[in-house]
Structure formats: structure tokens, C-alpha cells
Design a protein around this motif. Structure first.
Motif, PDB file in Angstrom:
ATOM      1  N   ARG A  99       0.872  -1.109   0.109  1.00 37.96           N
ATOM      2  CA  ARG A  99       0.088  -0.104   0.064  1.00 37.96           C
ATOM      3  C   ARG A  99       0.792   1.339   0.043  1.00 37.96           C
ATOM      4  O   ARG A  99       2.140   1.217   0.000  1.00 37.96           O
ATOM      5  CB  ARG A  99      -0.899   0.138   1.187  1.00 37.96           C
ATOM      6  CG  ARG A  99      -0.197  -0.026   2.546  1.00 37.96           C
ATOM      7  CD  ARG A  99      -0.944   0.217   3.796  1.00 37.96           C
ATOM      8  NE  ARG A  99      -0.149   0.435   5.013  1.00 37.96           N
ATOM      9  CZ  ARG A  99      -0.332  -0.350   6.025  1.00 37.96           C
ATOM     10  NH1 ARG A  99      -0.540  -1.330   5.972  1.00 37.96           N
ATOM     11  NH2 ARG A  99       0.406  -0.051   7.115  1.00 37.96           N
ATOM     12  N   ASP A 101       1.516   4.346   2.360  1.00 36.69           N
ATOM     13  CA  ASP A 101       1.318   5.249   3.869  1.00 36.69           C
ATOM     14  C   ASP A 101       1.511   6.489   3.877  1.00 36.69           C
ATOM     15  O   ASP A 101       2.592   7.139   3.180  1.00 36.69           O
ATOM     16  CB  ASP A 101       2.181   4.440   4.949  1.00 36.69           C
ATOM     17  CG  ASP A 101       1.751   2.951   5.283  1.00 36.69           C
ATOM     18  OD1 ASP A 101       0.756   2.726   5.164  1.00 36.69           O
ATOM     19  OD2 ASP A 101       2.608   2.380   5.940  1.00 36.69           O
ATOM     20  N   THR A 102       0.795   7.299   4.382  1.00 39.59           N
ATOM     21  CA  THR A 102       0.955   8.883   4.652  1.00 39.59           C
ATOM     22  C   THR A 102       1.402   9.204   5.957  1.00 39.59           C
ATOM     23  O   THR A 102       0.693   8.633   6.881  1.00 39.59           O
ATOM     24  CB  THR A 102      -0.415   9.566   3.988  1.00 39.59           C
ATOM     25  OG1 THR A 102      -0.508   9.417   2.925  1.00 39.59           O
ATOM     26  CG2 THR A 102      -0.085  11.136   4.151  1.00 39.59           C
ATOM     27  N   ARG A 103       2.852   9.498   6.157  1.00 40.40           N
ATOM     28  CA  ARG A 103       3.032   9.923   7.536  1.00 40.40           C
ATOM     29  C   ARG A 103       3.355  11.283   7.623  1.00 40.40           C
ATOM     30  O   ARG A 103       3.670  11.928   6.418  1.00 40.40           O
ATOM     31  CB  ARG A 103       4.412   8.994   7.711  1.00 40.40           C
ATOM     32  CG  ARG A 103       4.088   7.483   7.613  1.00 40.40           C
ATOM     33  CD  ARG A 103       5.518   6.500   8.083  1.00 40.40           C
ATOM     34  NE  ARG A 103       6.635   7.105   7.818  1.00 40.40           N
ATOM     35  CZ  ARG A 103       7.482   6.253   7.288  1.00 40.40           C
ATOM     36  NH1 ARG A 103       7.384   5.167   6.978  1.00 40.40           N
ATOM     37  NH2 ARG A 103       8.652   6.771   6.863  1.00 40.40           N
ATOM     38  N   ARG A 107       5.024  10.355   2.000  1.00 40.80           N
ATOM     39  CA  ARG A 107       4.195   9.103   1.364  1.00 40.80           C
ATOM     40  C   ARG A 107       5.295   8.129   1.091  1.00 40.80           C
ATOM     41  O   ARG A 107       6.231   8.463   0.535  1.00 40.80           O
ATOM     42  CB  ARG A 107       3.263   9.709   0.170  1.00 40.80           C
ATOM     43  CG  ARG A 107       2.243  10.659   0.882  1.00 40.80           C
ATOM     44  CD  ARG A 107       1.371  11.189  -0.408  1.00 40.80           C
ATOM     45  NE  ARG A 107       1.404  10.411  -1.614  1.00 40.80           N
ATOM     46  CZ  ARG A 107       0.264   9.390  -1.746  1.00 40.80           C
ATOM     47  NH1 ARG A 107      -1.015   9.602  -1.121  1.00 40.80           N
ATOM     48  NH2 ARG A 107       0.123   8.689  -2.816  1.00 40.80           N
ATOM     49  N   TYR A 122       9.002  -4.197   7.525  1.00 38.50           N
ATOM     50  CA  TYR A 122       8.254  -3.129   6.857  1.00 38.50           C
ATOM     51  C   TYR A 122       9.133  -2.551   5.932  1.00 38.50           C
ATOM     52  O   TYR A 122       9.934  -1.675   6.163  1.00 38.50           O
ATOM     53  CB  TYR A 122       7.912  -2.169   8.001  1.00 38.50           C
ATOM     54  CG  TYR A 122       7.146  -1.017   7.451  1.00 38.50           C
ATOM     55  CD1 TYR A 122       5.830  -0.879   7.198  1.00 38.50           C
ATOM     56  CD2 TYR A 122       7.818   0.266   7.376  1.00 38.50           C
ATOM     57  CE1 TYR A 122       5.127   0.318   7.077  1.00 38.50           C
ATOM     58  CE2 TYR A 122       7.437   1.382   7.030  1.00 38.50           C
ATOM     59  CZ  TYR A 122       6.029   1.548   6.668  1.00 38.50           C
ATOM     60  OH  TYR A 122       5.351   2.594   6.505  1.00 38.50           O
ATOM     61  N   HIS A 124       9.949  -0.064   3.029  1.00 35.83           N
ATOM     62  CA  HIS A 124       9.338   1.365   2.314  1.00 35.83           C
ATOM     63  C   HIS A 124      10.350   2.109   1.639  1.00 35.83           C
ATOM     64  O   HIS A 124      11.519   1.814   1.708  1.00 35.83           O
ATOM     65  CB  HIS A 124       9.036   1.903   3.759  1.00 35.83           C
ATOM     66  CG  HIS A 124      10.005   2.365   4.671  1.00 35.83           C
ATOM     67  ND1 HIS A 124      10.748   1.597   5.331  1.00 35.83           N
ATOM     68  CD2 HIS A 124      10.614   3.562   4.955  1.00 35.83           C
ATOM     69  CE1 HIS A 124      11.533   2.273   6.010  1.00 35.83           C
ATOM     70  NE2 HIS A 124      11.358   3.572   5.800  1.00 35.83           N
TER      71      HIS A 124
END
Length: 132
Positions: A99, A101-103, A107, A122, A124
Motif C-alpha cells: 500500500r 502510507d502517509t506519515r 508518503r 516493513y 518502504h
């Protein structure tokens, strides 16, 4: 950084990315080395059995420190999330929950890999870097 490198950094969920909890650090290290394409660079029995792996200058490690693997893991920043997913599945691993993710720091395209012992990884990559 070479275009061939994939791993950029690793961060622990808990206290120490070089001492992720493992009942059998050697077994965990063998699985992670095979699935993530890492190489063993250190092994010790003192003060507890531990193994450290490396890829592209990025290190993660496992230690028989009494911690619960199902409550820990590592976040691995990669140069190319698609290549990471392809490499892992080609090596027999399973990726999940892919997916965006917005942190607060941006993003990220992400996916998870859960090892047989329960440690969660994880993977990323910043969206702006996608395909770079």
C-alpha cells in the motif's frame, strides 16, 4: 550509492536493529539471509547468542535476548520497492499488505514480510523516489 544497491537503511521497531529478539538467532538469520539476500558478517555467543547480517552496508541482527519476536521487527528503507518485492518473492518469501502510507515525513510505498518466528519487516520507499 551504486544503482545496484537496494537497501538504504534499517530501523528497529523496538530498541536495537542489531538485536532483534530470536529464540534461535542462527535459524532466523538463515531464513532472512535467503529471503532478503543478506550475508552473515558476525556471530557471537557472548553475552547471548547473536548473528548480524548485512546487505549494501545495511545491518540487522538477531539475539537470544528473551524478547518476543511477534512484538518486534525492523523497517527497511529501500531504493526500489518493486525490485525488493520481486527479489523477496523470487527467493521464496511472501509479501503482504502492499500500500501507500502517509506519515508526517511523507508518503511511502510499503509492504510487509512476516518471518516464520513472527518478526515483522516493513519495507518502504518514499513515493517521490518510486522507480528511481
Amino acid at each position: 550509492m551504486s544503482q545496484d544497491t537496494l537497501f538504504k537503511a534499517a530501523y528497529p521497531y523496538g530498541a536495537d536493529v542489531l538485536a532483534l529478539p530470536a529464540a534461535d538467532p542462527g535459524a532466523v538469520a538463515r531464513w532472512v539471509a535467503r529471503i532478503f539476500g543478506m550475508t552473515e558478517v558476525e556471530r557471537t555467543d557472548d553475552p547471548v547468542p547473536s548473528v548480524i547480517l548485512e546487505r549494501d552496508g545495511v545491518r540487522i541482527g538477531f539475539a537470544a535476548n528473551g524478547g518476543d519476536p511477534e512484538q518486534d521487527g525492523a523497517a527497511i528503507l529501500v531504493r526500489d520497492i518493486d525490485r525488493a518485492a520481486q527479489d523477496i518473492t523470487a527467493n521464496g518469501g511472501t509479501i503482504g499488505n502492499r500500500r501507500v502510507d502517509t506519515r508526517e515525513d511523507g508518503r511511502f510505498e510499503v509492504f510487509f514480510v512476516v518471518a516464520p518466528d513472527g518478526l515483522c519487516y516493513y519495507f518502504h520507499q518514499p513515493v517521490a523516489d518510486a522507480g528511481a
